[in-house]
Structure formats: structure tokens, C-alpha cells
Design a protein around this motif. Structure first.
Motif, mmCIF file in Angstrom:
data_model
loop_
_atom_site.group_PDB
_atom_site.id
_atom_site.type_symbol
_atom_site.label_atom_id
_atom_site.label_comp_id
_atom_site.label_asym_id
_atom_site.label_seq_id
_atom_site.Cartn_x
_atom_site.Cartn_y
_atom_site.Cartn_z
ATOM 1 N N ALA A 10 46.145 34.721 31.323
ATOM 2 C CA ALA A 10 45.959 36.174 31.329
ATOM 3 C C ALA A 10 44.493 36.526 31.141
ATOM 4 O O ALA A 10 43.962 37.418 31.814
ATOM 5 C CB ALA A 10 46.818 36.814 30.243
ATOM 6 N N VAL A 14 42.328 38.513 34.065
ATOM 7 C CA VAL A 14 41.757 39.839 33.800
ATOM 8 C C VAL A 14 40.249 39.830 34.020
ATOM 9 O O VAL A 14 39.685 40.760 34.609
ATOM 10 C CB VAL A 14 42.121 40.295 32.374
ATOM 11 N N THR A 19 40.107 44.277 35.700
ATOM 12 C CA THR A 19 40.901 45.220 34.904
ATOM 13 C C THR A 19 42.218 44.560 34.520
ATOM 14 O O THR A 19 42.656 43.586 35.151
ATOM 15 C CB THR A 19 41.222 46.510 35.686
ATOM 16 N N LEU A 20 42.870 45.111 33.495
ATOM 17 C CA LEU A 20 44.171 44.598 33.089
ATOM 18 C C LEU A 20 45.191 44.793 34.197
ATOM 19 O O LEU A 20 46.027 43.913 34.447
ATOM 20 C CB LEU A 20 44.643 45.289 31.807
ATOM 21 N N GLU A 21 45.113 45.944 34.876
ATOM 22 C CA GLU A 21 46.076 46.230 35.940
ATOM 23 C C GLU A 21 45.955 45.230 37.088
ATOM 24 O O GLU A 21 46.958 44.706 37.587
ATOM 25 C CB GLU A 21 45.875 47.659 36.460
ATOM 26 N N GLY A 23 44.575 42.259 36.945
ATOM 27 C CA GLY A 23 44.959 40.946 36.448
ATOM 28 C C GLY A 23 46.465 40.769 36.424
ATOM 29 O O GLY A 23 46.992 39.698 36.735
ATOM 30 N N THR A 31 51.450 45.174 33.398
ATOM 31 C CA THR A 31 50.214 45.377 32.624
ATOM 32 C C THR A 31 50.493 45.259 31.133
ATOM 33 O O THR A 31 49.674 44.727 30.372
ATOM 34 C CB THR A 31 49.623 46.757 32.945
ATOM 35 N N VAL A 34 50.506 41.640 30.164
ATOM 36 C CA VAL A 34 49.139 41.106 30.074
ATOM 37 C C VAL A 34 48.485 41.548 28.769
ATOM 38 O O VAL A 34 47.841 40.749 28.071
ATOM 39 C CB VAL A 34 48.299 41.565 31.282
ATOM 40 N N SER A 35 48.633 42.819 28.439
ATOM 41 C CA SER A 35 48.043 43.349 27.212
ATOM 42 C C SER A 35 48.591 42.623 25.982
ATOM 43 O O SER A 35 47.837 42.278 25.062
ATOM 44 C CB SER A 35 48.327 44.847 27.112
ATOM 45 N N LEU A 38 47.016 39.149 25.755
ATOM 46 C CA LEU A 38 45.630 39.194 25.293
ATOM 47 C C LEU A 38 45.556 39.475 23.797
ATOM 48 O O LEU A 38 44.737 38.885 23.082
ATOM 49 C CB LEU A 38 44.854 40.250 26.081
ATOM 50 N N ARG A 52 36.564 46.127 26.564
ATOM 51 C CA ARG A 52 37.444 46.868 27.473
ATOM 52 C C ARG A 52 36.658 47.899 28.271
ATOM 53 O O ARG A 52 36.859 49.099 28.198
ATOM 54 C CB ARG A 52 38.561 47.549 26.676
ATOM 55 N N ARG A 54 34.901 48.827 32.299
ATOM 56 C CA ARG A 54 35.337 48.701 33.695
ATOM 57 C C ARG A 54 34.142 48.251 34.526
ATOM 58 O O ARG A 54 33.241 49.044 34.753
ATOM 59 C CB ARG A 54 35.915 50.028 34.209
#
Length: 307
Positions: A10, A14, A19-21, A23, A31, A34-35, A38, A52, A54
Motif C-alpha cells: 500500500a 500510494v 494519491t490514496l485514491e 493507489g 481507498t 489503503v488508509s 497505512l 499527505r 498532493r
């Protein structure tokens, strides 16, 4: 410290995706999942691993864990390929069909990428791909940074000093020639260093180094400059008379023979290149290294011998 493979994947996904999305899409999970991975990884390490922003970027601790994530991913891919070798039973054959080649992120300077690297790796990345290559274009003076922060597992670099945890081997030197279209050379024949110059991008210092070698004491030469950040278009801009530049000998040779370009200086500029890779026993990474070292023997100028 007990680290989970899914959590490490993960983190790498990412960082690669930004981005998390993105990834999550790469991993085919949500998402939220993934969060959670992490957060669990940061809890396990006791460190904040990502800023965090962008795009997201790893912290100093995150860079170290990212390097581990890529090492583990490569070892897992190598093991999967070995275990998936065709066998006598149906299970072995099914595993072979499912086995995916490992993904190797590599940093390569633009001129090597445009001249000799792609043919060198074609047999590894072709129809029956042994590896999947994720090539990151970067100036040779800066590719080592991508090794340090865990972004890549190998790099063609101008840095002869091994990055910690990496091995280094000389490849040879990329030879450059200072050239211009005949009309540019004619117009600026008395002071070629004052002519407009074409540079690849704002990290390209090759032309500035050439100018600095010709400047007087305390003098800084700063002619008008054009930025053309694509190897083929860069050479074309020089042929069209935008200004002078240092071109790889292989790119300039035909135009010099045909008279479309002329030399501004008989002395070539040789930029030594080195291959650095993680000290990791990986058949896939070793195969890439062997291919590059073999191709460099004919594509590059031999490195100078030590006195």
C-alpha cells in the motif's frame, strides 16, 4: 517490528500513484482499505511515513520503509516466478500461467534512454517479458537521489560513490560534441560562447559547464537560452538553427557528415556513467544489470584507466 506485506504494498502504491485514491485503484481495493493499511504500518513503525500532500511524498522515515517495501516486493516476485516454473502436474502449470514478472523501477538519464538503453533491455521486456520496467527519466547528476529515497532499485548515474546499500560499477562515458547549424556557427564564429544555446531542461548543466570552461577569471557566460525537454526535439532544434548545444555523438554523427551541423570545438566532452543498484540478490535485477553492462561496452566510450 512486525511489518505486513499488504501494508508495504500500500505504501509503495500510494507513493507511485501520488494519491490514496490512485493507489487504491492500482491495488484494486478501496481507498478506506489503503488508509487503514497505512495507519497500521505507521503504528507498527512508530513513525509518520507520508506527508499527505498532493502528490503524497514519503517522510525521511517513509523513504527507508519504502525502500524495504520495494526490496520485499522484488524478492516476492522473484520467488513467485521460481515457484511458478512449469512442472509435471496441473498445479505447477497453472502457477506458471499466473506468475507475473517483477516490476523494476529504474532511473535513466534522457540521453541514454534515447540512444542505447531501450535496445539493451529489449530481450528482457519483449514478448516473453522476464521483467516489467518502470523507467524514470532523470538527469544523470540526480538519479542517485531516487536510489536514496527508495523510488528506484537501480540507476544510471554520474555518481561514482555508491549510495548506502548499493553497489556501483562503471559503464563508460557518454561522448558529447559541441555543435550548431552552419548559419549559427558562421554568425557567431568569433564568439561562439555568446550564441543562443539550447538546453534540455532547467536541470541540464552540461552546456553551462562547457561555457564555464571557456570563461575568463571571474567571468560568467550567460547567453540567451531555449529549453527543449525531449531528446529528439532537442536535436531537431539545434539542426533548425535555434542555437548551439552539446549533442551525444551518436545523435550528431550523421548530421555532421551531411553538413547539417558543424563542430564548434574539436574536443569532445565525456560524461562518465555508472550503474548503481541495491545490494539485493535478485535474478531480475541482475539480468537488467548484465544487459546494461554488456550494451555499454559498445554504446559508450570506455572509462579511463586508473594510473
Amino acid at each position: 517490528m512486525d511489518l505486513d506485506l499488504g501494508q508495504l504494498r500500500a505504501l509503495a502504491a500510494v507513493v507511485d500513484a501520488g494519491t490514496l485514491e490512485a493507489g487504491a485503484r492500482q491495488l484494486h481495493i478501496t481507498t478506506s482499505a489503503v488508509s487503514q493499511r497505512l495507519r497500521a504500518l505507521e503504528s507498527a513503525t512508530g513513525r509518520v511515513l507520508l506527508v499527505r500532500s498532493r502528490p503524497v511524498r514519503p517522510t525521511a522515515s517513509g523513504e527507508r520503509v519504502l525502500q524495504l517495501a520495494r526490496q520485499v516486493s522484488l524478492l516476492v516476485a522473484d520467488a513467485s516466478a521460481a515457484l511458478g516454473a512449469p512442472g509435471d502436474d496441473a498445479e505447477g502449470a497453472a502457477s506458471a500461467r499466473k506468475a507475473r514478472p517483477p516490476v523494476l523501477p529504474l532511473a535513466v538519464n534522457a540521453d541514454s534512454l534515447a540512444t542505447w538503453v531501450l535496445p539493451a533491455l529489449a530481450h528482457l521486456a519483449g514478448t516473453d517479458a522476464e521483467v516489467c520496467l518502470d523507467l524514470r527519466r532523470e538527469d544523470q547528476a540526480r538519479t542517485a537521489r531516487l536510489l536514496r529515497d527508495g523510488t528506484v532499485v537501480g540507476a544510471i548515474t554520474a555518481d561514482a560513490v555508491a549510495v548506502p546499500g548499493c553497489s556501483v560499477r562503471p559503464l563508460g562515458a557518454m561522448r558529447y560534441l559541441a555543435v550548431a547549424a552552419p548559419e549559427v556557427a558562421q554568425r557567431w564564429r568569433s564568439h561562439p560562447e555568446s550564441a543562443p544555446v539550447v538546453v534540455f531542461d532547467r536541470d541540464d548543466e552540461l552546456q553551462d559547464d562547457w561555457l564555464a570552461a571557456r570563461a575568463g577569471a571571474g567571468e560568467r557566460l550567460d547567453p540567451p537560452r531555449h529549453h527543449v525537454p525531449a531528446s529528439v526535439d532537442f536535436s531537431e532544434a539545434v539542426r533548425l538553427g535555434w542555437g548551439w548545444a552539446l549533442l551525444p555523438r551518436v545523435h550528431a554523427a550523421a548530421d555532421l557528415s551531411a553538413g547539417r551541423l558543424v563542430l564548434l570545438d574539436e574536443a569532445p566532452v565525456d560524461v562518465p556513467l555508472f550503474w548503481q543498484q541495491w545490494k539485493l540478490r535478485s535474478p531480475a535485477l541482475d539480468a537488467v544489470a548484465a544487459a546494461l553492462l554488456s550494451a555499454a561496452r559498445t554504446a559508450l566510450v570506455p572509462p579511463p584507466t586508473s594510473p
